[in-house]
Design a protein around this motif. Structure first.
Motif, PDB file in Angstrom:
ATOM      1  N   LYS A 133     -10.695  -6.183 -12.027  1.00 59.34           N
ATOM      2  CA  LYS A 133      -9.262  -5.939 -12.200  1.00 59.34           C
ATOM      3  C   LYS A 133      -8.974  -4.537 -12.735  1.00 59.34           C
ATOM      4  CE  LYS A 133      -7.957 -10.748 -12.772  1.00 59.34           C
ATOM      5  NZ  LYS A 133      -7.369 -11.772 -13.653  1.00 59.34           N
ATOM      6  N   THR A 134      -9.986  -3.911 -13.344  1.00 62.97           N
ATOM      7  CA  THR A 134      -9.769  -2.553 -13.858  1.00 62.97           C
ATOM      8  C   THR A 134      -9.800  -1.503 -12.746  1.00 62.97           C
ATOM      9  OG1 THR A 134     -12.134  -2.391 -14.280  1.00 62.97           O
ATOM     10  CG2 THR A 134     -10.730  -3.066 -16.126  1.00 62.97           C
ATOM     11  N   ALA A 135     -10.364  -1.853 -11.583  1.00 62.53           N
ATOM     12  CA  ALA A 135     -10.434  -0.885 -10.479  1.00 62.53           C
ATOM     13  C   ALA A 135      -9.164  -0.991  -9.638  1.00 62.53           C
ATOM     14  CB  ALA A 135     -11.691  -1.149  -9.635  1.00 62.53           C
ATOM     15  N   ALA A 136      -8.056  -0.678 -10.268  1.00 57.99           N
ATOM     16  CA  ALA A 136      -6.767  -0.881  -9.590  1.00 57.99           C
ATOM     17  C   ALA A 136      -6.633  -0.044  -8.328  1.00 57.99           C
ATOM     18  CB  ALA A 136      -5.639  -0.557 -10.565  1.00 57.99           C
ATOM     19  N   ARG A 137      -7.015   1.241  -8.399  1.00 65.40           N
ATOM     20  CA  ARG A 137      -6.875   2.130  -7.240  1.00 65.40           C
ATOM     21  C   ARG A 137      -7.741   1.667  -6.077  1.00 65.40           C
ATOM     22  NH1 ARG A 137      -2.290   4.949  -7.225  1.00 65.40           N
ATOM     23  NH2 ARG A 137      -1.949   6.060  -9.177  1.00 65.40           N
ATOM     24  N   GLN A 138      -8.976   1.239  -6.398  1.00 66.79           N
ATOM     25  CA  GLN A 138      -9.864   0.766  -5.330  1.00 66.79           C
ATOM     26  C   GLN A 138      -9.310  -0.510  -4.702  1.00 66.79           C
ATOM     27  OE1 GLN A 138     -14.136   0.783  -6.185  1.00 66.79           O
ATOM     28  NE2 GLN A 138     -13.751   2.146  -7.919  1.00 66.79           N
ATOM     29  N   ARG A 139      -8.706  -1.371  -5.520  1.00 64.54           N
ATOM     30  CA  ARG A 139      -8.120  -2.616  -4.993  1.00 64.54           C
ATOM     31  C   ARG A 139      -6.953  -2.303  -4.053  1.00 64.54           C
ATOM     32  NH1 ARG A 139      -9.187  -7.386  -8.025  1.00 64.54           N
ATOM     33  NH2 ARG A 139      -7.131  -8.203  -7.516  1.00 64.54           N
ATOM     34  N   GLU A 140      -6.127  -1.321  -4.455  1.00 64.74           N
ATOM     35  CA  GLU A 140      -5.019  -0.922  -3.578  1.00 64.74           C
ATOM     36  C   GLU A 140      -5.535  -0.397  -2.246  1.00 64.74           C
ATOM     37  OE1 GLU A 140      -2.705   1.954  -5.614  1.00 64.74           O
ATOM     38  OE2 GLU A 140      -2.017   0.571  -7.187  1.00 64.74           O
ATOM     39  N   LEU A 141      -6.590   0.419  -2.333  1.00 64.53           N
ATOM     40  CA  LEU A 141      -7.137   1.004  -1.098  1.00 64.53           C
ATOM     41  C   LEU A 141      -7.732  -0.076  -0.202  1.00 64.53           C
ATOM     42  CD1 LEU A 141      -7.756   3.537   0.520  1.00 64.53           C
ATOM     43  CD2 LEU A 141      -9.847   3.832  -0.816  1.00 64.53           C
ATOM     44  N   LEU A 142      -8.457  -1.029  -0.800  1.00 65.71           N
ATOM     45  CA  LEU A 142      -9.061  -2.088  -0.002  1.00 65.71           C
ATOM     46  C   LEU A 142      -7.986  -2.975   0.633  1.00 65.71           C
ATOM     47  CD1 LEU A 142     -11.566  -3.463   1.046  1.00 65.71           C
ATOM     48  CD2 LEU A 142     -11.700  -4.792  -1.075  1.00 65.71           C
ATOM     49  N   LEU A 143      -6.939  -3.253  -0.104  1.00 68.43           N
ATOM     50  CA  LEU A 143      -5.834  -4.045   0.471  1.00 68.43           C
ATOM     51  C   LEU A 143      -5.229  -3.329   1.674  1.00 68.43           C
ATOM     52  CD1 LEU A 143      -4.020  -5.379  -2.731  1.00 68.43           C
ATOM     53  CD2 LEU A 143      -5.136  -6.739  -0.940  1.00 68.43           C
ATOM     54  N   LEU A 144      -5.113  -1.999   1.550  1.00 74.65           N
ATOM     55  CA  LEU A 144      -4.568  -1.215   2.668  1.00 74.65           C
ATOM     56  C   LEU A 144      -5.471  -1.325   3.904  1.00 74.65           C
ATOM     57  CD1 LEU A 144      -2.368   0.806   3.577  1.00 74.65           C
ATOM     58  CD2 LEU A 144      -3.838   2.646   2.748  1.00 74.65           C
TER      59      LEU A 144
END
Length: 733
Positions: A133-144
């Motif tokens: 949950k701390t890797a917010a930017r990576q999560r956004e990118l993966l969702l994209l």
């Protein structure tokens, strides 16, 4: 042992032998494939001519090729044959001729394939829960990435607010991967037309019928007065070949003409139309070239170099404004695309159409000799009438920046009627030169035998021959006076004068200075085509094929400029330019008028051109050339030489003539003219001379050229000068 004989892009007129690269099977190689080889200290891309068992170089001194770049030749056999023929005919090194026939990226050794698009997507096993949950930017990118299962480019990721620098981290965690997406160029509609064709008049119908019923190779000279609907003939003839599943190649003289030509073709045809000219990037040119080669692009429009574009299903070639000298390359590989088109049509057994209102004297001669079929369009299409000519004698008339009072009044009248006016002045800049009013000093170019042109925007002196520039002096270089005055008028000066005379109307200048920016020409044309009253002022860029339906008055400010040229083609060029510019008037419902300002209103050539038309002028010009033993009744070639010291180039050419002319074993029937200093002897810091050879026997002329080249290549003195050969020159200056 087999050896590879390659054509290498270099000034040397010979082939080069190499050992095959390691692991290569020479028997499987086809002529035309590209091979990367060491050449001096460089690595270059050559073209395989043949595989041979013999070499004149000791095998232990032969270098090995680095790699074979293609499995199959990029150029089809017909283009390879055309380029080899052109190299031989124009006496140009074969390696360079073949290289020029390829797109730039292929010359550099890039793969012969479309641009690949690198895209990103999530891996098949990727799951958002694998990221903390701390890797917010990576999560956004993966969702994209998960939202785009077919892939997304890095540009699109950035546009969506994603950080492309994090892609590597996702890749390391096996959550993302990149892949290459190949664009699909294969789709096209089976319905070839967007809009219905126009109704043809009887002459147009005959022309279309002749072209589409040609059996194999045939050359047509389509001579139609300006506004006679030649383009409609092209379109309807092309439709016939398209319906047969074939392709059409159209060459135009100017890049500036391609947008309107492409727009016209795209409006008519529901098919891929590609464009090839020097303003495209190397990548765009290669993609367009590949689409033509694979038959995806059905209509190809381009400038001179597009003559080497391969066609999978060749159908027809059109050369628009065939008289234009821009079809002849003036440096390096000096080929003429118009003449190569005729040869290509012969190789591929397809018709070739040369269209113009003012045919070159050579084309007219070929038509009269029966080599070309002559098609004529003597009437303007629709209700348009030919423009009326008026010779305005300006002797003893005061001129304001090149404009006489009667002309200004006529411009005013036409603008009041709500129509447009075109002013033609083939001289860009503010003034042709700068002069000292006290001592007569002129601002000359230090590197050329020419005056510097004064430009106002930006303020500087500019040589239009060598492109050198320098600041405008505040005092005379000779006497120190400050009385420096511009002499004569260029387009900038006339533009300023017109803006003062007609402040309520826009004045639009069209020359090389105002059209350098990308899409600038198109923006100007869009503005003119709005149809509002305006004044167009420009150089010969305005003369070539533009359709201005609201222009009713064309004014030629200096009709005498080409009357006394040192080139025997000077009168022909002047007549073509005058009639092409005049043809912009009255092309729609409004009647047109042409006013020519002249100091020689009783000159027989000008009066003949205005009263009897181009055909009578051209026939008279042709008779004079035949009587004077000039082309096209003779075949011609020119040796040009240039050196850093005066007289050096002339001496080198003199030595070649003295060596070969008296030799009884040399070809007979050759006329030697010169060597003489070029009409502009000093140019770009070099002193130039020329030697002209003429003969009625083309074979003998080429044999003599080869002998001269052989001597020049072996002569140490000739190596000290830079020399070139121009076969069928169009510019004798």
């Amino acid at each position: 042992m087999p050896y590879l004989q390659l054509a290498i892009p270099s000034p040397l007129r010979r082939l080069f032998d190499y050992r095959p690269p390691q692991g290569c099977s020479p028997e499987s190689l086809r002529p035309g494939v590209r091979v990367k080889v060491p050449f001096g200290r460089r690595e270059v891309t050559g073209v395989l001519i043949r595989v041979t068992e013999h070499t004149e170089v000791p095998p232990d001194k032969l270098k090995a090729a680095i790699a074979v770049l293609d499995e199959t030749p990029p150029m089809p056999e017909s283009i390879l044959k055309l380029a080899r023929w052109a190299g031989n005919y124009y006496q140009h090194p074969l390696g360079d001729a073949l290289s020029q026939a390829l797109p730039v990226l292929l010359r550099k050794g890039d793969p012969c394939e479309y641009a690949h698009q690198h895209l990103w997507r999530a891996t098949a096993d990727a799951d958002i829960s694998q990221l903390g949950k701390t890797a917010a930017r990576q999560r956004e990118l993966l969702l994209l990435l998960l939202e785009h299962p077919n892939g997304i480019s890095e540009d699109a990721i950035r546009a969506e607010g994603g950080q492309t620098t994090l892609l590597k981290k996702l890749t390391d965690k096996a959550l993302a991967e990149s892949f290459i997406h190949k664009p699909d160029h294969g789709h096209h509609d089976n319905q070839p037309l967007h809009e219905a064709p126009l109704t043809l008049n009887a002459e147009q119908q005959q022309a279309v019928h002749a072209i589409i019923t040609a059996d194999g190779f045939k050359t047509f000279l389509l001579q139609g007065v300006t506004g006679s609907g030649k383009t409609e003939v092209y379109l309807q003839a092309i439709e016939h070949f398209i319906r047969q599943g074939k392709q059409a190649l159209i060459l135009v003289p100017e890049i500036g003409l391609t947008p309107q030509t492409v727009a016209r073709f795209k409006a008519r045809f529901n098919l891929p139309v590609v464009v090839l000219h020097s303003n495209l990037t190397d990548r765009q040119r290669l993609d367009a070239w590949l689409q033509a080669r694979e038959g995806v692009a059905r209509i190809i429009i381009g400038t001179r170099s597009a003559i080497f574009t391969p066609l999978k299903f060749p159908g027809v070639i059109f050369i628009d404004e065939e008289h234009d000298t821009s079809f002849k390359q003036q440096d390096g590989f000096r080929y003429n695309a118009r003449d190569l088109a005729v040869m290509r049509g012969n190789f591929e057994q397809i018709p070739v159409v040369l269209g113009t209102a003012t045919p070159a004297i050579e084309s007219l001669y070929n038509a009269q000799q029966g080599r070309y079929q002559w098609l004529k369009l003597n009437q303007r299409a629709g209700n348009a009438l030919p423009p009326k000519f008026e010779l305005l004698d300006i002797r003893q008339l005061p001129l304001q920046d090149g404009l006489s009072a009667p002309l200004v009044q006529q411009i005013k009248d036409h603008l009041k009627q709500g129509t447009q006016v075109l002013i033609f002045l083939n001289r860009r800049g503010f003034a042709p030169t700068l002069m000292c009013h006290d001592c007569g000093w002129l601002a000359d170019c230090n590197r050329c035998d020419a005056h510097m042109t004064l430009h106002r925007k930006p303020f500087h002196l500019h040589c239009h021959h060598c492109d050198s520039q320098r600041p405008v002096p505040t005092t005379c270089n000779s006497c120190g006076s400050t009385e420096l005055k511009p002499v004569g008028a260029g387009t900038e000066r006339t533009e300023e004068a017109l803006q003062k005379l007609f402040p309520g109307f826009p004045v639009i200048r069209v020359d090389r200075d105002t059209t350098q920016r990308k899409n600038a020409m198109q923006q100007i044309m869009d503005r003119v085509h709005q149809g509002l009253p305006c004044i167009l002022i420009g150089t010969q860029m305005l003369a070539k094929g533009h359709h201005f339906p609201k222009v009713t008055l064309v004014a030629i400010l200096n009709a005498d400029s080409g009357l006394f040229s040192a080139d025997f083609r000077g009168m022909e060029r002047t007549a073509q330019l005058i009639l092409q510019v005049a043809g912009r008037a009255g092309r729609a419902d409004h009647p047109g008028k042409v006013v020519m300002q002249t100091h020689h209103a009783d000159h027989p050539t000008i009066t003949s051109l205005v009263t009897e038309g181009y055909q009578a002028f051209a026939q008279q010009e042709l008779s004079q050339r035949i009587a004077a033993h000039l082309p096209p009744s003779m075949h011609c070639a020119m040796f040009r030489a240039e050196a850093r010291h005066p007289g050096m180039a002339e001496r080198a050419l003199r030595k070649l003539r003295d060596l070969l002319e008296p030799d009884i074993l040399q070809p007979q029937g050759i006329q030697w003219l010169g060597p003489l200093p070029s009409p502009m002897e000093k140019r770009a810091g070099l002193f130039r001379a020329q030697l002209v050879l003429q003969s009625r026997d083309r074979k003998a002329l080429h044999q003599q050229l080869q002998n001269i080249i052989r001597e020049a290549e072996g002569d140490p003195e000739a190596r000290k000068v830079r020399w070139s050969v121009d076969v069928d020159p169009v510019d004798m200056l």
